[in-house]
Design an enzyme around this catalytic site. Sequence first.
Site, mmCIF file in Angstrom:
data_model
loop_
_atom_site.group_PDB
_atom_site.id
_atom_site.type_symbol
_atom_site.label_atom_id
_atom_site.label_comp_id
_atom_site.label_asym_id
_atom_site.label_seq_id
_atom_site.Cartn_x
_atom_site.Cartn_y
_atom_site.Cartn_z
ATOM 1 N N LEU A 55 1.720 -7.903 -14.042
ATOM 2 C CA LEU A 55 1.842 -9.241 -13.450
ATOM 3 C C LEU A 55 1.285 -9.251 -12.032
ATOM 4 C CD1 LEU A 55 5.377 -10.125 -14.873
ATOM 5 C CD2 LEU A 55 3.160 -10.912 -15.711
ATOM 6 N N ALA B 205 1.672 0.512 -7.187
ATOM 7 C CA ALA B 205 1.510 -0.294 -8.399
ATOM 8 C C ALA B 205 0.412 0.303 -9.266
ATOM 9 C CB ALA B 205 1.158 -1.734 -8.030
ATOM 10 N N GLY C 288 -6.602 0.363 -11.737
ATOM 11 C CA GLY C 288 -6.021 1.650 -11.383
ATOM 12 C C GLY C 288 -4.733 1.557 -10.599
ATOM 13 N N CYS D 144 4.919 -7.748 -9.338
ATOM 14 C CA CYS D 144 4.896 -7.254 -10.723
ATOM 15 C C CYS D 144 5.966 -7.910 -11.591
ATOM 16 C CB CYS D 144 5.039 -5.735 -10.760
ATOM 17 S SG CYS D 144 3.773 -4.877 -9.803
#
Length: 227
Positions: A86, A156, A169, A187
């Site tokens: 997200l 992340a 990545g 997220c």
Amino acid sequence: MSRVKVLRLGRKSFRETLRIQTDTAKTILEQLKSGVSQETVANTLILVEHMPVYTIGIRTKEYSSQTAAKLRSLGADFVVTDRGGLITFHGFGQLVAYPILYLGSFGNKSIKWYIHQLEKTVIDTVSCILKEIPVTVSTLDQYPGVWIDSNRKIAAIGVHAKRYVTTHGVAINCNTQMSWFDHIVPCGIEDKSVTSLSTESGREITIDQTEPNFLKAFQNVFKCELV
């Protein structure tokens, strides 16, 4: 042992870097189609620091045009991507690494394996830098990324793969201005926070200080030669 080219882009916009990612992945796919051995394809590790940008993945329904306009009004770009995950933020003081790899070069084409390798790389990086700090650096089964004490996200992870060639990545918060995250639910996780290497250590830790640790960890975890 596979070779991976390290491409340092310095400070560059997300959109321009995405174009470079796409072109690099296309080159690898064309090499494989032409019959080049999987050990000699142009595997590349892109390192970059982005200008402020909010990005979302393939699940776009939760984000309206009003949301995008609000975030752009803060002085950041807003980009829809094809990665998993997200909404997140990229910006100054954050080390972003985009491995553009043919997974066949590393003996395992599993995306689950690949994400685990990225997580291990980040854990080794962060653990080395925070080795004198009494914290636990780990993953969580239900959420991708790397966490401090299971409740503060320090990195992340979001990836995409086409015919086993990866894009997107990891992003490690070094001395990132954390207030950028106040405008989103990072997220999509509402009950946890985000943090940085500088916040955790109580001293300034820059991208330049973090990068050598990341490269060493990447080389060890993926058992490759960086060139």
